[in-house]
Design a protein around this motif. Structure first.
Motif, PDB file in Angstrom:
ATOM      1  N   TYR A   1     -11.739   8.642  -9.426  1.00 31.22           N
ATOM      2  CA  TYR A   1     -10.990   8.567  -8.290  1.00 31.22           C
ATOM      3  C   TYR A   1     -11.408   7.494  -7.240  1.00 31.22           C
ATOM      4  CZ  TYR A   1      -8.989  13.016  -9.623  1.00 31.22           C
ATOM      5  OH  TYR A   1      -8.558  14.087 -10.626  1.00 31.22           O
ATOM      6  N   LEU A   2     -10.544   6.733  -6.473  1.00 32.59           N
ATOM      7  CA  LEU A   2     -10.781   6.053  -5.704  1.00 32.59           C
ATOM      8  C   LEU A   2     -10.216   6.633  -4.091  1.00 32.59           C
ATOM      9  CD1 LEU A   2     -11.696   3.365  -4.668  1.00 32.59           C
ATOM     10  CD2 LEU A   2      -9.432   2.104  -4.799  1.00 32.59           C
ATOM     11  N   VAL A   3     -11.281   6.868  -3.143  1.00 37.04           N
ATOM     12  CA  VAL A   3     -11.144   7.392  -2.183  1.00 37.04           C
ATOM     13  C   VAL A   3     -11.254   6.537  -0.817  1.00 37.04           C
ATOM     14  CG1 VAL A   3     -11.869   9.308  -0.481  1.00 37.04           C
ATOM     15  CG2 VAL A   3     -12.315   9.595  -2.833  1.00 37.04           C
ATOM     16  N   ILE A   4     -10.005   6.440  -0.109  1.00 39.89           N
ATOM     17  CA  ILE A   4      -9.921   5.408   0.749  1.00 39.89           C
ATOM     18  C   ILE A   4      -9.866   6.204   2.200  1.00 39.89           C
ATOM     19  CG2 ILE A   4      -8.691   3.654   2.173  1.00 39.89           C
ATOM     20  CD1 ILE A   4      -7.963   2.478  -0.819  1.00 39.89           C
ATOM     21  N   GLY A   5     -10.592   6.026   3.107  1.00 35.01           N
ATOM     22  CA  GLY A   5     -10.777   6.759   4.401  1.00 35.01           C
ATOM     23  C   GLY A   5     -10.348   6.045   5.376  1.00 35.01           C
ATOM     24  N   LEU A   6      -9.329   6.215   6.292  1.00 29.76           N
ATOM     25  CA  LEU A   6      -9.148   5.346   7.427  1.00 29.76           C
ATOM     26  C   LEU A   6      -8.954   6.178   8.789  1.00 29.76           C
ATOM     27  CD1 LEU A   6      -6.242   3.342   5.616  1.00 29.76           C
ATOM     28  CD2 LEU A   6      -8.631   2.609   6.318  1.00 29.76           C
ATOM     29  N   PRO A   7      -9.536   5.688  10.054  1.00 32.38           N
ATOM     30  CA  PRO A   7      -9.229   6.305  11.137  1.00 32.38           C
ATOM     31  C   PRO A   7      -7.906   6.172  11.967  1.00 32.38           C
ATOM     32  CG  PRO A   7     -10.904   4.543  11.541  1.00 32.38           C
ATOM     33  CD  PRO A   7     -10.501   4.627  10.123  1.00 32.38           C
ATOM     34  N   THR A   8      -7.486   7.253  12.192  1.00 28.47           N
ATOM     35  CA  THR A   8      -6.150   6.887  13.206  1.00 28.47           C
ATOM     36  C   THR A   8      -6.504   7.667  14.424  1.00 28.47           C
ATOM     37  OG1 THR A   8      -5.312   9.029  12.366  1.00 28.47           O
ATOM     38  CG2 THR A   8      -4.616   7.039  11.035  1.00 28.47           C
ATOM     39  N   GLN A   9      -5.321   7.496  15.412  1.00 31.44           N
ATOM     40  CA  GLN A   9      -5.723   7.877  16.647  1.00 31.44           C
ATOM     41  C   GLN A   9      -5.866   9.317  17.013  1.00 31.44           C
ATOM     42  OE1 GLN A   9      -2.075   6.021  17.832  1.00 31.44           O
ATOM     43  NE2 GLN A   9      -3.072   4.392  19.065  1.00 31.44           N
ATOM     44  N   ARG A  10      -5.107   9.997  15.962  1.00 35.96           N
ATOM     45  CA  ARG A  10      -5.140  11.542  16.179  1.00 35.96           C
ATOM     46  C   ARG A  10      -5.768  12.232  15.128  1.00 35.96           C
ATOM     47  NH1 ARG A  10      -0.600   9.573  17.961  1.00 35.96           N
ATOM     48  NH2 ARG A  10      -0.092  10.183  20.200  1.00 35.96           N
ATOM     49  N   ALA A  11      -6.197  11.678  14.207  1.00 40.16           N
ATOM     50  CA  ALA A  11      -6.978  12.596  12.836  1.00 40.16           C
ATOM     51  C   ALA A  11      -7.555  11.301  11.979  1.00 40.16           C
ATOM     52  CB  ALA A  11      -5.711  13.206  11.969  1.00 40.16           C
ATOM     53  N   LEU A  12      -8.237  11.914  10.946  1.00 42.72           N
ATOM     54  CA  LEU A  12      -8.856  10.862   9.676  1.00 42.72           C
ATOM     55  C   LEU A  12      -7.838  10.987   8.388  1.00 42.72           C
ATOM     56  CD1 LEU A  12     -11.088   9.347   8.803  1.00 42.72           C
ATOM     57  CD2 LEU A  12     -12.166  11.332   7.671  1.00 42.72           C
ATOM     58  N   PHE A  13      -7.158  10.007   8.477  1.00 42.02           N
ATOM     59  CA  PHE A  13      -6.448   9.978   7.258  1.00 42.02           C
ATOM     60  C   PHE A  13      -7.156   9.372   5.886  1.00 42.02           C
ATOM     61  CE2 PHE A  13      -3.598   7.604   4.284  1.00 42.02           C
ATOM     62  CZ  PHE A  13      -2.685   8.565   3.855  1.00 42.02           C
ATOM     63  N   VAL A  14      -7.018  10.372   4.874  1.00 40.94           N
ATOM     64  CA  VAL A  14      -7.633  10.069   3.624  1.00 40.94           C
ATOM     65  C   VAL A  14      -6.808   9.964   2.492  1.00 40.94           C
ATOM     66  CG1 VAL A  14      -9.454  10.998   1.808  1.00 40.94           C
ATOM     67  CG2 VAL A  14      -9.878  11.037   4.227  1.00 40.94           C
ATOM     68  N   GLU A  15      -6.946   9.171   1.653  1.00 41.47           N
ATOM     69  CA  GLU A  15      -5.882   9.108   0.482  1.00 41.47           C
ATOM     70  C   GLU A  15      -6.783   9.030  -0.913  1.00 41.47           C
ATOM     71  OE1 GLU A  15      -2.204   6.729   0.811  1.00 41.47           O
ATOM     72  OE2 GLU A  15      -1.672   7.614  -0.983  1.00 41.47           O
ATOM     73  N   VAL A  16      -6.576   9.794  -1.720  1.00 41.32           N
ATOM     74  CA  VAL A  16      -7.147   9.603  -3.128  1.00 41.32           C
ATOM     75  C   VAL A  16      -6.358   9.151  -3.965  1.00 41.32           C
ATOM     76  CG1 VAL A  16      -8.605  11.362  -4.814  1.00 41.32           C
ATOM     77  CG2 VAL A  16      -8.742  11.554  -2.215  1.00 41.32           C
ATOM     78  N   PHE A  17      -6.670   7.948  -4.636  1.00 42.46           N
ATOM     79  CA  PHE A  17      -5.918   7.495  -5.897  1.00 42.46           C
ATOM     80  C   PHE A  17      -6.718   7.779  -7.329  1.00 42.46           C
ATOM     81  CE2 PHE A  17      -5.105   4.968  -2.008  1.00 42.46           C
ATOM     82  CZ  PHE A  17      -3.788   4.860  -2.247  1.00 42.46           C
ATOM     83  N   PRO A  18      -6.144   8.103  -8.251  1.00 37.94           N
ATOM     84  CA  PRO A  18      -6.627   8.720  -9.666  1.00 37.94           C
ATOM     85  C   PRO A  18      -6.941   7.215 -10.393  1.00 37.94           C
ATOM     86  CG  PRO A  18      -4.493   9.329  -9.700  1.00 37.94           C
ATOM     87  CD  PRO A  18      -4.614   8.784  -8.432  1.00 37.94           C
ATOM     88  N   LEU A  19      -8.152   7.099 -10.844  1.00 40.40           N
ATOM     89  CA  LEU A  19      -8.616   5.842 -11.612  1.00 40.40           C
ATOM     90  C   LEU A  19      -8.500   5.974 -13.082  1.00 40.40           C
ATOM     91  CD1 LEU A  19     -11.192   4.581  -9.372  1.00 40.40           C
ATOM     92  CD2 LEU A  19      -9.053   3.788  -9.594  1.00 40.40           C
ATOM     93  N   ARG A  20      -7.948   7.234 -13.537  1.00 37.24           N
ATOM     94  CA  ARG A  20      -8.214   7.600 -14.987  1.00 37.24           C
ATOM     95  C   ARG A  20      -7.275   6.693 -15.904  1.00 37.24           C
ATOM     96  NH1 ARG A  20      -6.467  13.436 -17.278  1.00 37.24           N
ATOM     97  NH2 ARG A  20      -7.378  12.837 -19.348  1.00 37.24           N
ATOM     98  N   THR A  21      -6.034   6.097 -15.542  1.00 38.10           N
ATOM     99  CA  THR A  21      -5.325   5.140 -16.505  1.00 38.10           C
ATOM    100  C   THR A  21      -5.958   3.930 -16.482  1.00 38.10           C
ATOM    101  OG1 THR A  21      -3.212   6.117 -15.012  1.00 38.10           O
ATOM    102  CG2 THR A  21      -2.978   4.556 -16.442  1.00 38.10           C
TER     103      THR A  21
END
Lengths: 444, 229
Positions: free
Chosen positions: A125-145
């Motif tokens: 998986y590719l994990v991208i974490g970005l700080p926002t004003q009210r919370a920590l946003f994390v999105e996980v993208f599968p790299l399997r394909t």
């Protein structure tokens, strides 16, 4: 040290060379493709994550609860958005549990944003974490394909590489074969020449690099043929020139011998010596001429030959009273004149050097008819057995006035013409044993 | 020993060999004529036809083969070739030219004399010999040494007569070339079968209506010859 033939070396070199080139090209292709695809994936993931983070932030700002905020993000290709508010994680799916995210990644993400490749339950998986004003946003993208695409592409390139190596080997084999055709022809030609086919010549292939080999061979064959023809002519002339005086000398000697009874005993003794030597010389001349004539190409006339009958007649001619041991009387298809000369010379040899014949035996199997002729002489040692078929070779105990030692050489020549085998050895009960194996059939 | 004086012509360029042959023939009771060349031989043959001719193949002037050919064209006299050349084609050429036998130099005089006697001998009619033998259109009269085909006398040489007599007496049995060489030519050891083959060829030219497709004197390939039963 192992030595490989030209063929193997060329094929292996071609294979290695094309394998190396193909491997280099494939490797480079793989690295570039992998770098490009991975980069593109991570760039598009970052753009997606940034957009998603902004959307979530706006939702949270508008007063949505974290779960509702996540719901506004469309799920594409199995991507998984997550939010951490305080210490609480919100996520729409649970493919990647929040506690499997590395802490240092989260710490860095919180500060300035971060991305990292991780593996969860064996999947990348590719994990991208970005700080926002009210919370920590994390999105996980599968790299399997993507990974699978790279693996399949990689194997494809390996297959192409191997194929290129094989093609290289094939190309090497083909070109070396073309190169070696004249070499093979040369070998076959030389073998035929050695076997006595003096008419063999190599065709010109029309290749300026290879034709000199053929023409050099042909020149050599020409010169050999000319020389042999000259020697045969010489032998034939010598033959004729010697025959006439020999005939005259033996004729006169025979006349003297007829008169010997009326001579003074001392003169008669002299004539006897003369006659013996003249007969010896005459015999030697006949043998010598026969053997020199044999080297010329002999014509072969095939006819059925009753081997036992032929041997019986030869024994009769030599005044030998001996029964031939034979089962069913074999009839071979061969040239009787040559076979007769083989037997005749062996019997003559046994009678003059081998203290007389002891046993003549005829055996047959599916391949050949084998005739064993044994004498009662002193036998034959291995050293002499090897050389007995050479001209002028005689045993140490042979009577020096008995012959020139040409009989066995003549026998071997005749045997060769009809493809018969001729060997000599020591018989079990002592004495010499000659073994003649006559093929059932020869083609004319 | 021959009881009646026979004459022999020796054509040979070597004087010593001529002397040896003359002495041996004279010892046997023969009258001997000599010729050094083929040309000389032809001149002598005009005056007198001998009972046997010995010819050396390599002669100065005309070749021995040509002499044999022209001699055979006008006579059935026995011809023996004496040659130093043992090459197969020379021997065959000599036999095809019409010679009845050949010996190669160096020869043993006794062997040659035996061959000569065999060619010269008169027919021996023993009691067991049938006076007249028949085979198809052929009739062979042993007492007069004559052969008839459909009542017409055929010119056959001494040796041709002997071969035909042997084959007709065998009444259809096969006689090997070896057997014929021993009994007819008087060879003491194995001889050259081509001598027989050539004589058979000549004989067919006389007795067969189509010599290329013989139906009286048959070849049994690899074994020998026989007459039609």
């Amino acid at each position: 040290m192992l030595s490989f033939g030209l063929r193997v070396r060329v094929v292996v070199s071609f294979a290695i060379l094309s394998l190396a080139v193909a491997a280099a090209v494939s490797g480079a292709t793989y690295v570039i493709a992998s770098w490009y695809l991975t980069g593109e994936r991570s760039d598009s993931a970052l753009i997606r994550a940034s957009l998603d983070a902004r959307a979530v932030n706006s939702a949270l700002a508008a007063g949505s609860r974290p779960g509702e905020a996540l719901a506004v993000i469309p799920v594409v290709d199995g991507s998984q958005p997550m939010l951490r508010v305080g210490d609480t994680w919100f996520t729409s799916t649970v493919a990647v549990p929040p506690d499997s995210l590395p802490a240092d990644l989260l710490a860095q993400a919180e500060a300035e944003g971060a991305q990292q490749r991780i593996e969860v339950a064996g999947d990348p998986y590719l994990v991208i974490g970005l700080p926002t004003q009210r919370a920590l946003f994390v999105e996980v993208f599968p790299l399997r394909t993507l990974d699978r695409t790279l693996v399949i592409g990689g194997w494809g390139l390996v297959a192409v590489t191997v194929l290129a190596g094989a093609l290289g080997a094939l190309l090497g084999w083909y070109s070396v074969r073309r190169l070696l055709v004249p070499v093979d022809q040369l070998g076959n030609g030389a073998r035929s020449l050695a076997a006595g086919d003096l008419d063999v010549r190599l065709p010109a292939a029309g290749d300026p690099d290879l034709d000199p080999i053929a023409s050099a061979f042909n020149e050599m064959a020409d010169s050999v043929q000319t020389r042999i023809a000259r020697e045969q002519r010489f032998a034939a002339n010598v033959s004729h020139e010697l025959r006439s005086p020999m005939t005259a000398i033996s004729g006169v000697t025979e006349l003297l011998e007829d008169r010997a009874p009326d001579m003074d005993p001392r003169d008669a003794g002299i004539v006897e010596h003369l006659a013996r030597q003249v007969r010896r010389l005459s015999r030697m001349l006949i043998d010598l001429l026969e053997i020199s004539r044999m080297t010329a190409a002999e014509n072969v006339e095939v006819e059925p030959v009753d081997v036992a009958r032929m041997l019986t007649q030869i024994l009769q001619q030599h005044g030998v009273d001996l029964a031939i041991m034979v089962g069913e009387r074999p009839v071979v298809r061969t040239d009787g004149r040559h076979l007769e000369r083989v037997f005749d010379n062996i019997v003559r040899n046994a009678e003059s050097h081998g203290a007389g014949l002891r046993c003549v035996e005829i055996l047959s199997d599916s391949h050949a008819v084998t005739v064993r002729i044994r004498d009662s002489g002193p036998g034959i040692d291995e050293e002499l057995a090897k050389r007995l078929f050479e001209p002028f070779v005689r045993g140490d105990q042979a009577d020096p006035t008995s012959g020139a030692g040409l009989g066995m050489a003549i026998a071997l020549e005749h045997a060769g013409v009809i493809h018969a085998g001729l060997e000599v050895g020591r018989a079990e009960e002592g004495g010499a044993q000659f073994v003649v194996s006559v093929p059932w059939e020869i083609s004319a | 020993m021959l009881t009646v004086t026979k004459s022999a012509l020796v054509v040979e360029d070597d004087p010593t060999i001529r002397m040896v042959l003359r002495t041996n023939l004279e010892n046997d009771g023969c009258r001997v004529m000599e010729a050094e060349t083929g040309e000389a031989a032809l001149v002598q043959l005009q005056d007198e036809m001998p009972d046997i001719v010995l010819v050396d193949l390599r002669l100065p002037g005309i070749h021995g083969l040509d002499l044999v050919r022209s001699l055979r064209a006008r006579s059935e006299v026995p011809i023996i070739i004496v040659t130093a050349n043992t090459d197969s084609h020379d021997v065959v050429a000599g036999l095809e030219a019409g010679a009845d036998d050949y010996v190669t130099k160096p020869f043993v005089t006794k062997e040659l004399m035996a061959r000569i006697r065999r060619q010269l001998r008169r027919p021996v009619s023993s009691a067991s010999d049938e006076a007249v033998l028949r085979c198809g259109p052929l009739e062979l009269r042993a007492d007069t040494c004559e052969v008839f085909r459909d009542g017409v006398a055929l010119p056959v040489s001494r040796i041709e007569f002997d071969v035909l007599q042997a084959l007709m007496s065998a009444q259809g049995r096969v006689l090997s070339r070896d057997y014929l060489l021993r009994t007819v030519w008087g060879y003491s050891n194995a001889g050259d079968g081509r001598v027989v083959d050539n004589l058979i060829y000549r004989l067919r030219g006389k007795i067969e209506s189509d010599p290329s497709r013989p139906d009286l004197l048959l070849t049994i390939r690899g074994f020998g010859y026989r007459m039609k039963a």
